[in-house]
Design a protein around this motif. Sequence first.
Motif, short mmCIF file in Angstrom:
data_model
loop_
_atom_site.label_atom_id
_atom_site.label_comp_id
_atom_site.label_asym_id
_atom_site.label_seq_id
_atom_site.Cartn_x
_atom_site.Cartn_y
_atom_site.Cartn_z
N LEU A 1 4.70 -1.80 2.53
CA LEU A 1 3.45 -1.51 3.23
C LEU A 1 3.63 -1.38 4.74
O LEU A 1 2.75 -0.89 5.42
N HIS B 1 -5.04 -2.72 2.44
CA HIS B 1 -4.22 -1.61 1.96
C HIS B 1 -4.80 -1.03 0.67
O HIS B 1 -5.54 -1.69 -0.04
N THR C 1 0.15 2.76 4.11
CA THR C 1 -1.05 1.95 3.87
C THR C 1 -1.40 1.91 2.38
O THR C 1 -2.27 1.15 1.98
N ARG D 1 -3.20 -8.44 -0.01
CA ARG D 1 -2.83 -7.09 0.47
C ARG D 1 -3.91 -6.06 0.18
O ARG D 1 -4.03 -5.07 0.89
#
Length: 100
Positions: free
Chosen positions: A41, A72, A45, A68
């Motif tokens: 990442l 993302h 993204t 995350r």
Amino acid sequence: MRTPLTLDAGRGDDGGPALRVTGEIDMSNAAEFGAALDRELAAATAITVDLTGVAYLDSAGVAVLFDRAEAHDLRLIAPRLLERVLRVSGLAQVAKVTVR
């Protein structure tokens, strides 16, 4: 005792970054799983996380994904075995989940 886990970074079917995970994700290796996701990442993204080789996912692994998913675009490919965990935990509401 650390649970066996294999993490293979590469490209997904869409050409974007992907992480293929095999084994079990639990508190003994969740940090390793999170670090692998973070490495991928750092350059993108969005990532496809292929969990089809995962036989067990506990709350530590779910927490890694939740952490995350807030910042993302996570696209999870999961085996039917994990579908209930991803839905009941609410992860399917913050990440795209495809069951295979």
